[in-house]
Design an enzyme around this catalytic site. Sequence first.
Site, PDB file in Angstrom:
ATOM      1  CG  HIS A  90      -0.360   0.055   2.548  1.00  0.00           C
ATOM      2  ND1 HIS A  90       0.025   1.232   3.154  1.00  0.00           N
ATOM      3  CD2 HIS A  90      -0.061  -0.935   3.424  1.00  0.00           C
ATOM      4  CE1 HIS A  90       0.531   0.963   4.354  1.00  0.00           C
ATOM      5  NE2 HIS A  90       0.497  -0.340   4.548  1.00  0.00           N
ATOM      6  CG  ASP A  92      -2.829   4.030   2.718  1.00  0.00           C
ATOM      7  OD1 ASP A  92      -2.525   2.929   2.220  1.00  0.00           O
ATOM      8  OD2 ASP A  92      -3.437   4.127   3.798  1.00  0.00           O
ATOM      9  CD  GLU A 156      -3.035  -1.425   5.954  1.00  0.00           C
ATOM     10  OE1 GLU A 156      -3.222  -2.326   6.792  1.00  0.00           O
ATOM     11  OE2 GLU A 156      -2.361  -0.395   6.188  1.00  0.00           O
ATOM     12  CD  GLU A 157      -0.917   2.389   7.624  1.00  0.00           C
ATOM     13  OE1 GLU A 157      -1.581   1.959   8.593  1.00  0.00           O
ATOM     14  OE2 GLU A 157       0.269   2.074   7.432  1.00  0.00           O
ATOM     15  CG  HIS A 423       1.370   2.679  12.533  1.00  0.00           C
ATOM     16  ND1 HIS A 423       0.123   2.150  12.813  1.00  0.00           N
ATOM     17  CD2 HIS A 423       1.663   2.281  11.269  1.00  0.00           C
ATOM     18  CE1 HIS A 423      -0.313   1.460  11.769  1.00  0.00           C
ATOM     19  NE2 HIS A 423       0.608   1.526  10.826  1.00  0.00           N
TER      20      HIS A 423
END
Length: 454
Positions: A90, A92, A156-157, A423
């Site tokens: 992904h 994003d 996705e996030e 993250h």
Amino acid sequence: MTARPISETVASLMPRAKTELAELVAFRSVADPAQFPRSECEAAAGWVADALRAEDFQDVALLDTPDGTQSVYGFLPGPAGAPTVLLYAHYDVQPPLDESAWLSPPFELTERDGRWFGRGAADCKGGFIMHLLALRALKANGGVPVSVKVIAEGSEEQGTGGLERYAEAHPDLLAADTIVIGDTGNFRVGLPTVTATLRGMTMLRVQLDTLEGNLHSGQFGGAAPDALAAMIQLLASLRAEDGTTTVDGLTTDAEWEGLQYPEGEFRADAKVLDGVGLIGTGTVADRIWARPAVTVIGIDCPPVVGATPSLQASARAQISLRVPPGQDAADATKLLTAHLESHAPWGARVSVEQVGQGQPFRADVTSPAYTSMAEAMRLAYPGEEMQASGMGGSIPLCNTLAALYPQAEILLIGLSEPEAQIHAVNESVSPEELERLSVTEALFLRNYAESKKG
């Protein structure tokens, strides 16, 4: 079988990989228009599409998914009769949080202490670069022996499910014999690891209302119900004194069987401050891979700077609940919602909104594709054997793919080992790990094609 030609090719491609990752990291592709403009995600999607076209992918398309984001698809045909492998990543990313806490700009790839720092460097823009490196190495050493589909997700996030719903509406698009999800990571740097389980998740926003408007805390405090105080009490009900998640009706005593996570190593990886204890009970592996975990990820409340002596009429919080394999995310959502509604103090009015959900996942690590992956890892990481671990994070697409293609084998690898700090601020990727995992993926594709000839 030797890994040398593949590994030498990947090594020679690493400077190009660094340049490309820097270009991709530069896009502030947070899939939330309230934080960053949608154009940043669209530009990142365009970059990914151009990269696939440059590698001779066919049918490259920007897929407009139901959540308003774009996923990028491409198909690279292989030899006649060859199996088809779907490669996932992904583009994003998570928001950078406090940009001032980064030691270098979050959207500028920066080399420091032998690592490359930048938001998305490991999760998961680096995963897309890993796929490119593996395919380029195969092209330079006899050709890609399988047909390849690539899908790069755009949300996705956020957990908003756009690609899942798109895949369900177009079930032939991502059909494959095996699927490599490039969005997990090794248990630690240098230890080749496949991820056997993923926790699912549910995301809720809860709002409490107690007054028609804010009030002077001196004039009314002590009798008038403060919504922020009510929210603090409500959120406290989600954990026991030892930190164990306590959502009414939710099972929290499962045990993890397999690779364990020594507490000292976990404390170091999580950077727990001296004198601060861990929360929960059982082994660390039990707590992060086999049991649910609730986290308050945001609260709307007055900041300290500029605060006034007022009682708050309303308060809002966002809550994430990680759901382990063996539990259903939809059931967990109902239990969490009921808990929030029943534990609000003082008769505060409660409203709950669901903003995301994904089911947990368990891979079959005894399937034939894992034999091919184990051999690839053995060659790419001399002296090491493939390990299987859990992962506390969520990739909702895995369950969608498993339901759509029940005969497909799903493998999870990636660059998000503990030092990557995904993250968090100062996310980074190990270039050595990117190199070795690219070699691993190339060797796996070759091994897998050979296994299917028999």
